[in-house]
Design a protein around this motif. Structure first.
Motif, PDB file in Angstrom:
ATOM      1  N   PRO A  18     -30.045  16.614 -13.638  1.00  0.00           N
ATOM      2  CA  PRO A  18     -31.027  17.667 -13.922  1.00  0.00           C
ATOM      3  C   PRO A  18     -30.365  19.043 -13.881  1.00  0.00           C
ATOM      4  O   PRO A  18     -29.243  19.196 -13.377  1.00  0.00           O
ATOM      5  CB  PRO A  18     -32.058  17.504 -12.804  1.00  0.00           C
ATOM      6  CG  PRO A  18     -31.369  16.760 -11.730  1.00  0.00           C
ATOM      7  CD  PRO A  18     -30.289  15.949 -12.374  1.00  0.00           C
ATOM      8  N   GLU A  19     -31.082  20.018 -14.407  1.00  0.00           N
ATOM      9  CA  GLU A  19     -30.545  21.378 -14.435  1.00  0.00           C
ATOM     10  C   GLU A  19     -30.269  21.872 -13.017  1.00  0.00           C
ATOM     11  O   GLU A  19     -30.895  21.414 -12.055  1.00  0.00           O
ATOM     12  CB  GLU A  19     -31.485  22.335 -15.174  1.00  0.00           C
ATOM     13  CG  GLU A  19     -32.910  22.303 -14.760  1.00  0.00           C
ATOM     14  CD  GLU A  19     -33.727  21.225 -15.476  1.00  0.00           C
ATOM     15  OE1 GLU A  19     -34.858  21.023 -15.042  1.00  0.00           O
ATOM     16  OE2 GLU A  19     -33.266  20.575 -16.407  1.00  0.00           O
ATOM     17  N   GLU A  54     -41.413  18.093  -9.755  1.00  0.00           N
ATOM     18  CA  GLU A  54     -40.700  18.642 -10.920  1.00  0.00           C
ATOM     19  C   GLU A  54     -39.583  17.689 -11.352  1.00  0.00           C
ATOM     20  O   GLU A  54     -39.403  17.420 -12.543  1.00  0.00           O
ATOM     21  CB  GLU A  54     -40.129  20.011 -10.579  1.00  0.00           C
ATOM     22  CG  GLU A  54     -39.378  20.658 -11.711  1.00  0.00           C
ATOM     23  CD  GLU A  54     -38.786  22.004 -11.327  1.00  0.00           C
ATOM     24  OE1 GLU A  54     -38.000  22.535 -12.133  1.00  0.00           O
ATOM     25  OE2 GLU A  54     -39.095  22.539 -10.236  1.00  0.00           O
ATOM     26  N   ARG A  86     -37.241  12.405 -19.974  1.00  0.00           N
ATOM     27  CA  ARG A  86     -35.951  12.193 -20.651  1.00  0.00           C
ATOM     28  C   ARG A  86     -36.008  10.922 -21.466  1.00  0.00           C
ATOM     29  O   ARG A  86     -36.360   9.855 -20.954  1.00  0.00           O
ATOM     30  CB  ARG A  86     -34.801  12.080 -19.655  1.00  0.00           C
ATOM     31  CG  ARG A  86     -34.590  13.300 -18.775  1.00  0.00           C
ATOM     32  CD  ARG A  86     -33.974  14.511 -19.455  1.00  0.00           C
ATOM     33  NE  ARG A  86     -34.777  15.322 -20.326  1.00  0.00           N
ATOM     34  CZ  ARG A  86     -35.678  16.236 -19.950  1.00  0.00           C
ATOM     35  NH1 ARG A  86     -35.948  16.428 -18.708  1.00  0.00           N
ATOM     36  NH2 ARG A  86     -36.328  16.943 -20.834  1.00  0.00           N
ATOM     37  N   THR A 103     -41.178  14.564 -12.971  1.00  0.00           N
ATOM     38  CA  THR A 103     -41.640  14.882 -14.332  1.00  0.00           C
ATOM     39  C   THR A 103     -40.467  14.999 -15.284  1.00  0.00           C
ATOM     40  O   THR A 103     -40.507  14.485 -16.409  1.00  0.00           O
ATOM     41  CB  THR A 103     -42.464  16.193 -14.319  1.00  0.00           C
ATOM     42  OG1 THR A 103     -43.604  16.001 -13.478  1.00  0.00           O
ATOM     43  CG2 THR A 103     -42.911  16.584 -15.713  1.00  0.00           C
ATOM     44  N   TRP A 104     -39.419  15.661 -14.855  1.00  0.00           N
ATOM     45  CA  TRP A 104     -38.218  15.827 -15.690  1.00  0.00           C
ATOM     46  C   TRP A 104     -37.616  14.463 -16.032  1.00  0.00           C
ATOM     47  O   TRP A 104     -37.305  14.194 -17.195  1.00  0.00           O
ATOM     48  CB  TRP A 104     -37.197  16.693 -14.944  1.00  0.00           C
ATOM     49  CG  TRP A 104     -35.926  16.885 -15.683  1.00  0.00           C
ATOM     50  CD1 TRP A 104     -35.626  17.879 -16.573  1.00  0.00           C
ATOM     51  CD2 TRP A 104     -34.761  16.059 -15.621  1.00  0.00           C
ATOM     52  NE1 TRP A 104     -34.362  17.706 -17.062  1.00  0.00           N
ATOM     53  CE2 TRP A 104     -33.805  16.600 -16.497  1.00  0.00           C
ATOM     54  CE3 TRP A 104     -34.439  14.912 -14.909  1.00  0.00           C
ATOM     55  CZ2 TRP A 104     -32.548  16.026 -16.679  1.00  0.00           C
ATOM     56  CZ3 TRP A 104     -33.192  14.348 -15.090  1.00  0.00           C
ATOM     57  CH2 TRP A 104     -32.266  14.907 -15.960  1.00  0.00           C
TER      58      TRP A 104
END
Length: 84
Positions: A67-68, A18, A26, A21-22
């Motif tokens: 990231p979040e 994840e 970007r 991929t994130w």
């Protein structure tokens, strides 16, 4: 002269894909002259961007954000290097 920006993050266990991929999704504006993304054991992701024409490590350049919450296991590490 070239400045290389290194961005490295470690994902929470089980979330490495994840995070990868994130990071790959970007976009930076403007785009760097070169960009490479790496994955390593321990669910770590490294992104290196190269910026031409800069000779100042403090130059204002676009960087990947953090990231979040809940994806990274610790704060993002960032380094800047000047070509010598």
């Amino acid at each position: 002269m070239t400045i290389a920006l290194m961005w490295e993050a470690k994902a929470v266990e089980g979330r490495g894909e994840e995070l990868l991929t994130w990071a790959r999704a970007r976009r930076l504006d403007p785009e760097p002259s070169r960009r490479e993304t790496f994955a390593a054991p321990g669910e770590r992701v490294l992104v290196i961007t190269w910026w031409d024409g800069e000779d100042d490590l403090a130059a204002e350049l676009p960087e990947l954000p953090a990231p979040e919450p809940g994806v990274a296991a610790r704060p993002v590490h960032r380094w800047r290097f000047r070509q010598v």
